[in-house]
Scaffold this motif. Structure first.
Motif, PDB file in Angstrom:
ATOM      1  N   GLY A   9       0.818  -1.217   0.000  1.00  0.00           N
ATOM      2  CA  GLY A   9       0.000   0.000   0.000  1.00  0.00           C
ATOM      3  C   GLY A   9       0.845   1.259   0.000  1.00  0.00           C
ATOM      4  O   GLY A   9       0.527   2.243  -0.673  1.00  0.00           O
ATOM      5  N   ILE A  10       1.957   1.229   0.747  1.00  0.00           N
ATOM      6  CA  ILE A  10       2.822   2.409   0.787  1.00  0.00           C
ATOM      7  C   ILE A  10       3.522   2.608  -0.553  1.00  0.00           C
ATOM      8  O   ILE A  10       3.671   3.736  -1.043  1.00  0.00           O
ATOM      9  N   VAL A  11       3.954   1.508  -1.171  1.00  0.00           N
ATOM     10  CA  VAL A  11       4.567   1.613  -2.503  1.00  0.00           C
ATOM     11  C   VAL A  11       3.576   2.186  -3.504  1.00  0.00           C
ATOM     12  O   VAL A  11       3.912   3.059  -4.323  1.00  0.00           O
ATOM     13  N   LYS A  12       2.353   1.723  -3.415  1.00  0.00           N
ATOM     14  CA  LYS A  12       1.325   2.237  -4.315  1.00  0.00           C
ATOM     15  C   LYS A  12       1.106   3.727  -4.095  1.00  0.00           C
ATOM     16  O   LYS A  12       0.947   4.500  -5.057  1.00  0.00           O
ATOM     17  N   ALA A  13       1.132   4.139  -2.836  1.00  0.00           N
ATOM     18  CA  ALA A  13       0.977   5.573  -2.539  1.00  0.00           C
ATOM     19  C   ALA A  13       2.139   6.375  -3.091  1.00  0.00           C
ATOM     20  O   ALA A  13       1.957   7.449  -3.686  1.00  0.00           O
ATOM     21  N   GLY A  14       3.363   5.860  -2.901  1.00  0.00           N
ATOM     22  CA  GLY A  14       4.519   6.604  -3.404  1.00  0.00           C
ATOM     23  C   GLY A  14       4.563   6.678  -4.914  1.00  0.00           C
ATOM     24  O   GLY A  14       4.864   7.725  -5.495  1.00  0.00           O
TER      25      GLY A  14
END
Length: 602
Positions: free
Chosen positions: A279-284
């Motif tokens: 999820g954090i990778v997707k946000a970044g």
């Protein structure tokens, strides 16, 4: 094995997002702050500073997070809560970097364990990089703003030189004319000796030569000014703004890279938090600097065009009596319509039009054309959504009423009747509002808006208030008796301007025919009859487009209609005009300067 498969799937999704981001970047290569936002230097300076502040905020977030990583998940969730965006920052939520940061906070709230191992890696890799990038960006931004201020100072200095050269030319021209007249009188005077006549001739020759030299100097300075102004707005200033754009995009890319880097550190700890890391990778990776650049342009673009070249005025071919007025019109016309440039902070700004981009009017008519249409479209979308919701609520009440009527044991149908009537009333009001705003949007889309005033000259703005031409030809200031009362016409920030809605009449001004009739109705006609002096026309104008008066102090006009000009534009975009009214004499009021074509009397 399952963790490896999940990681491979995550990487494949990330690669697809990166490919989409690259394609979007290629389609957005033609966007440039230097050309699209040439007059928004102040807003770009604020935006870049906010971006670096957001980067510093992210760095502080990581520092606090490292300190909390060794503690329990409760403190980690408290950190997420502390860094939730504040209400005053909601306007930046449209940017992909801000949205990514919000999504990152949501994911971090789920990482309530196994945080101690991550602390050292975050401190050595991510925080150090963010701090270094922030420091570099601040230094580069400071240099860009300094270069922009220098460019603006050079342009201002050249304009001052042009003004001095023109004044010298005017003085030398008048002196040469006087010398020629003196020589002619001396040559015809039989009482003067030949030597005295020769002296007058020598003086005349000298003054003519000085006038020619001053004229050449004025022409030279004019050419230099036009060249510098063209270079300033076509090359120098766009270069500085493009550097700011590159700086902001570098900051946005860094934001993306650091978020992804922090996620990589997290994902190396344990498969337990792999899903949160995805999820954090997707946000970044959702951060797109080109998309943010486009949104900045959408937010701040005014639609105005750079000023045109200043025309050369040959005084030998002009009426000497009109020299001063002509000089003012050329020296100021390029400085009163530029909003948001490096020098625009020297102008007083009308609140309704020049705050980026707020409005206090129902139809948003005090906003620039592009922003007005956006506001109207957003309002129509909001009303459409409300209508759909209210329609569903009404349909539900109608079904409930039908069920109650079919089976009275379930409820009394009359209890739903009141709610149903209220729902119908709300729905009807929403539909009326929707139709009204659709009409506003249709008018805003149909009426073209000129980017610069077609009038030939402007009066001078003095000490933040307007000056008007009276019947005796002089320009006097209009003041009310009270200290807090604004001018009759008002400066750009005056609350009594046509768009402020505080005028005395919907279609007329104090002292006009219709205005006098309205004042008679409330018993205050004697005040304006004694206090307001009738203005003589200073020119005439023709309406290029139809205009419907929607604010106090303005009057409507039809396309092609001819009116008398009694007060020219003071820099706020409004011209005071007068038309003959068969019923009560004259109608006076303000109309948009961009809607008319003026011809001023000599």
């Amino acid at each position: 094995m399952l963790a490896l498969l999940a990681s491979g799937s995550s990487r494949s999704s990330s690669n697809n997002k990166l490919a989409e981001s690259e394609n979007s970047a290629q389609n957005s290569n033609n966007m440039s702050w230097g050309t699209e936002l040439w007059d928004q230097n102040e807003n770009l300076a604020i935006h870049t500073n906010r971006g670096i502040d957001a980067l510093d905020k992210f760095a502080n977030f990581l520092r606090d997070r490292v300190a909390i990583e060794t503690e329990y998940a409760g403190k980690l969730r408290r950190l997420v809560k502390n860094y939730q965006p504040k209400k005053k920052e909601e306007e930046d939520n449209e940017f992909t970097s801000v949205q990514a940061f919000r999504n990152l906070l949501k994911e971090v709230g789920d990482l309530a364990g196994q945080r101690e191992v991550v602390s050292e890696s975050l401190q050595l890799q991510i925080i150090a990089g963010v701090t270094l990038l922030s420091k570099t960006l601040r230094e580069d931004r400071k240099k860009c703003l300094s270069d922009g201020a220098t460019l603006q100072q050079n342009l201002t200095t050249q304009l001052s030189s042009l003004d001095r050269a023109k004044r010298n030319y005017e003085k030398a021209y008048r002196d040469s004319e006087k010398a020629v007249d003196s020589y002619k009188r001396a040559d015809m005077d039989l009482n003067l000796s030949r030597a005295e006549v020769e002296r007058y001739k020598n003086v005349m020759t000298s003054k003519i030569q000085q006038s020619d030299d001053a004229k050449n100097e004025y022409a030279n300075q004019l050419q230099k000014t036009n060249n510098l102004q063209q270079q300033h707005y076509s090359m120098l200033l766009p270069s500085v703004l493009n550097r700011l754009q590159e700086l902001d995009e570098k900051r946005t890319r860094g934001f993306r890279e650091f978020i992804v880097g922090a996620a990589d550190v997290e994902s190396s700890v344990a498969p337990i938090i792999a899903r949160c890391m995805e999820g954090i990778v997707k946000a970044g990776e959702s951060i797109n600097e080109k998309e943010d650049t486009f949104k900045v342009i959408e937010r701040y673009q005014s639609g105005f065009t750079p000023p045109r070249d200043i025309p050369f005025e040959d005084l030998s071919k002009c009426d000497p009596d009109s020299v001063q007025e002509s000089h003012y019109s050329n020296s100021t016309s390029n400085h009163l319509t530029i909003r948001g440039t490096m020098s625009a902070n020297k102008l007083k700004k009308r609140v309704g039009i020049f705050n980026i981009f707020g409005s206090n009017k129902e139809d948003f008519s005090d906003l620039p054309p592009n922003q007005r249409r956006k506001k109207l479209q957003a309002k129509i979308a909001e009303l459409t959504q409300n209508i759909a919701q209210e329609t569903k609520a009404r349909d539900g009440l109608m079904k409930m009423k039908i069920v109650y009527e079919a089976n009275s044991s379930l409820g009394n149908p009359m209890t739903v009747e009141g709610q149903l009537n209220e729902s119908e009333h709300k729905l009807e009001k929403l539909k009326v509002d929707l139709k009204k705003y659709q009409g506003f949007l249709e008018k805003a889309s149909q009426v073209p808006t000129a980017t610069s005033s077609p009038q030939a000259s402007r009066n001078q703005l003095q000490n933040g208030h307007r000056t008007s031409r009276h019947s005796n030809g002089s320009a006097d200031d209009h003041h009310d008796d009270g200290d807090d009362q604004p001018d009759d016409a008002g400066s750009l920030s005056s609350s009594a301007s046509p768009e402020s809605g505080l005028g005395t009449s919907h279609t007329s001004l104090p002292g006009s025919g219709q205005g006098s009739a309205n004042e008679n109705a409330i018993g205050e006609d004697t005040y304006y009859e004694t206090e307001v002096e009738t203005l003589n026309p200073v020119g005439k104008c023709r309406a290029l487009y139809p205009f419907e008066a929607s604010s106090e102090g303005s009057i409507p006009m039809n396309e092609g209609e001819e009116l008398q000009v009694i007060e020219i534009d003071q820099g706020d975009g409004w011209t005071r005009v007068r038309r003959e009214n068969n019923s009560n004499g004259w109608d006076e009021g303000f109309v948009p300067t961009s809607y008319i074509e003026c011809t001023l009397y000599a």
